[in-house]
Scaffold this active site. Structure first.
Site, PDB file in Angstrom:
ATOM      1  N   ASP A   1       0.655  -1.246   0.087  1.00 59.91           N
ATOM      2  CA  ASP A   1       0.057   0.135  -0.064  1.00 59.91           C
ATOM      3  C   ASP A   1       0.908   1.291  -0.119  1.00 59.91           C
ATOM      4  OD1 ASP A   1      -1.491  -2.315   0.873  1.00 59.91           O
ATOM      5  OD2 ASP A   1      -2.183  -1.100   2.606  1.00 59.91           O
TER       6      ASP A   1
ATOM      7  N   GLN B   1       4.227   0.642   2.273  1.00 60.24           N
ATOM      8  CA  GLN B   1       4.482  -0.949   2.882  1.00 60.24           C
ATOM      9  C   GLN B   1       5.640  -1.287   2.143  1.00 60.24           C
ATOM     10  OE1 GLN B   1       2.053  -2.373   5.628  1.00 60.24           O
ATOM     11  NE2 GLN B   1       2.821  -0.307   5.765  1.00 60.24           N
TER      12      GLN B   1
HETATM   13  C1  FRU Z   1      -3.903  -4.058   2.673  1.00 65.15           C
HETATM   14  C2  FRU Z   1      -3.238  -4.153   3.912  1.00 65.15           C
HETATM   15  C3  FRU Z   1      -3.505  -3.040   4.998  1.00 65.15           C
HETATM   16  C4  FRU Z   1      -2.500  -3.463   6.009  1.00 65.15           C
HETATM   17  C5  FRU Z   1      -1.534  -3.656   5.210  1.00 65.15           C
HETATM   18  C6  FRU Z   1      -0.176  -4.609   5.439  1.00 65.15           C
HETATM   19  O1  FRU Z   1      -2.891  -4.399   1.597  1.00 65.15           O
HETATM   20  O2  FRU Z   1      -3.668  -5.267   4.450  1.00 65.15           O
HETATM   21  O3  FRU Z   1      -4.842  -3.344   5.599  1.00 65.15           O
HETATM   22  O4  FRU Z   1      -2.250  -2.506   6.716  1.00 65.15           O
HETATM   23  O5  FRU Z   1      -1.602  -3.987   3.803  1.00 65.15           O
HETATM   24  O6  FRU Z   1       0.991  -4.546   4.660  1.00 65.15           O
END
Ligand code: FRU
Length: 493
Positions: free
Chosen positions: A38, A54
């Protein structure tokens, strides 16, 4: 600085040198090294756009989440900064999950993110809490009062395991709001809103939206903003059942347009739609630009296909092109940020090309870094035409295809021949409004993706591609009698 962050920074600095830059997307942000999902903390701060993401630097698969960091002057060309967060505290030891960024009264940048702690006795489920870090655009210090919001702050019975992805904003009066996805006592997903005077102490305000398993099971990555006199709630919904021409993607970003009354805390939704009708668009979040545009960026990937990939590259994951949003007639329109136009070169223009059951290739219309605009209409509006197809990323064994069938009012995208060797989803259809077969679209091609903005961005179809980069052909195919206007630019980034 913690040892975990220090190690991540050293690792990314050393290993990014192994990456051949031409193997990356040219203008869609990909991770500095390793894995990206994300977008996080999309913001304008200190004179630059900041995009965190992420990030698991140590492999091209998902792992304990860090926050990668990049900055840009125009949201098209990005420069990597050192990783901003690592999982290094008791409350985030298994991951710094998604979150957001705002500027505080004292000029510091405030990040709020979800800390994840895996509990063995519950099969490794993550306990999730909301945490802060304060920084200057480069270095961030986790707040000593973390966590600042926990499941104990939710209405009775709120789950500590599904409580994540805080998206903050500043109100005109300087106070702060945040929306967070959670699961309530009945097991249904919700979006809750908390408010704060100083960004540090937060109080529960309201349940903004509830799902009752109507659109997917769990929601993630909410966002909430006012736009063109309406309010828009974005969520990324997991495990959706298709419904008519909507929600064919299993996991996808969904938007609701409606009204919101701050006094009562009630959001009244008037409609819901997929934010993207292609295959790969998830976990989107928005920011406001200094000139007042609401811009959305998403993870250009379907979470369902991350393990089915055939790429063995040390880098996995990419962001969508940032998209300017507007609301018209209850529909969310998206167009690539206008900054992209500065990179258009070598225009090739053909107007009023009449085709009658014909295929067309035009000298100079090819390439994989492309901005292509096409308008189609029938030669005779009463007679119409049967089908239009645009093939791109074409080579001897490859092509991907955008198709429009006026009689069915259906657009589709098909990437069957785009280089994937796995049984992944390849085809997607969507309904489209048109008058007598008049349709226009703009397609943005990068090395590993295509984003098609149809009818001024009323519908968007996004797909990732693995097509070898030499496959550069573009061609047009008409069944029946149609007229085309075509403008093609090479994108030089
Ligand atoms: C969405 C998600 C979010 C979480 C993140 C973890 O893709 O699952 O809800 O914060 O990725 O990497």
């Amino acid at each position: 600085m913690s040892q975990a962050l220090n190690e991540a920074r050293h690792y990314e600095e050393e290993t990014e040198l192994q990456i051949d830059e031409t193997e990356r997307p040219a203008f869609h942000l990909s991770p500095r090294i390793g894995w990206m999902n994300d977008p996080n903390g999309f913001s304008f701060y200190g004179g630059k756009y900041h995009l965190f993401y992420q990030y698991y630097p140590y492999s091209s698969h998902w792992g304990p989440m860090h926050w990668g960091h990049a900055v840009s002057d125009d949201m098209i060309r990005w420069t990597y900064l050192p990783a901003a967060l690592a999982p290094d505290e008791p409350y985030d030891r298994d991951g710094c999950f998604s979150g957001s960024a705002v500027t505080m009264r004292d000029g510091k940048q405030l990040l709020m993110y979800t800390g994840a702690v895996s509990e063995k006795e519950f099969g490794g489920a993550f306990v999730q809490t909301q945490n802060l870090a304060v920084g200057d655009g480069l270095e961030y210090v986790k707040y000593k009062g973390n966590p600042v919001i926990t499941a104990a702050d939710l209405p009775k019975g709120g789950s500590p395991y599904d409580f994540r992805d805080p998206k903050m904003w500043r109100e005109e009066d300087g106070s702060y709001g945040v929306v967070i996805a959670c699961r309530n006592e009945g097991g249904y997903t919700q979006v809750v809103l908390f408010r704060s005077e100083d960004g540090l102490r937060w109080d529960f305000d309201t349940v903004l939206a509830e799902n009752h398993d109507r659109i997917g099971r769990m929601w993630e990555c909410p966002d909430f903003f006012r736009l063109d006199g309406k309010y828009v709630l974005l969520v990324s919904a997991m495990d959706m059942l298709p419904s008519g021409m909507e929600y064919h993607s299993g996991n996808n970003c969904v938007y609701f347009v409606g009204e919101y009354d701050r006094e009562t805390g009630i959001f009244t939704e008037e409609c819901d739609h997929a934010a993207d009708y292609g295959i790969d668009f998830y976990a989107a979040q928005t920011t406001l630009t200094p000139d007042g545009r609401r811009v959305m960026i998403g993870w250009m990937q379907n979470p369902d296909t991350t393990s089915l990939r055939t790429l063995t590259h040390p880098v996995f994951g990419q962001m969508s092109i940032p998209r300017e949003l507007s609301v018209r007639d209850g529909v969310l329109y998206q167009t690539p940020v206008r900054e992209l136009s500065a990179y258009r070169t070598d225009p090739v223009v053909r107007e009023n090309v009449r085709l009658d059951d014909a295929d067309l290739s035009i000298h100079g219309i090819s390439g994989r870094l492309v901005d292509l605009e096409v308008e189609i209409r029938a030669q005779d509006p009463v007679e119409g035409y049967r089908e239009f197809r645009c093939r791109f990323a074409c080579g001897e064994r490859f092509y991907t295809e955008f198709c429009f069938r006026p009689k069915d009012s259906v657009i589709s995208i098909d990437r069957k021949f785009s280089g994937q060797r796995r049984a992944i989803i390849r085809h997607r259809e969507a309904g489209i409004r048109h008058e007598n077969g008049r349709l226009c679209f703009r397609m943005i091609l990068d090395r590993y993706s295509a984003e098609v903005f149809v009818n001024g961005g009323e519908k968007v179809m996004t797909v990732t591609l693995e097509t070898p980069r030499e496959a550069e052909g573009i061609s047009f195919h008409v069944k029946g009698k149609a007229i085309l206007n075509i403008k093609k630019y090479r994108l030089e980034i």
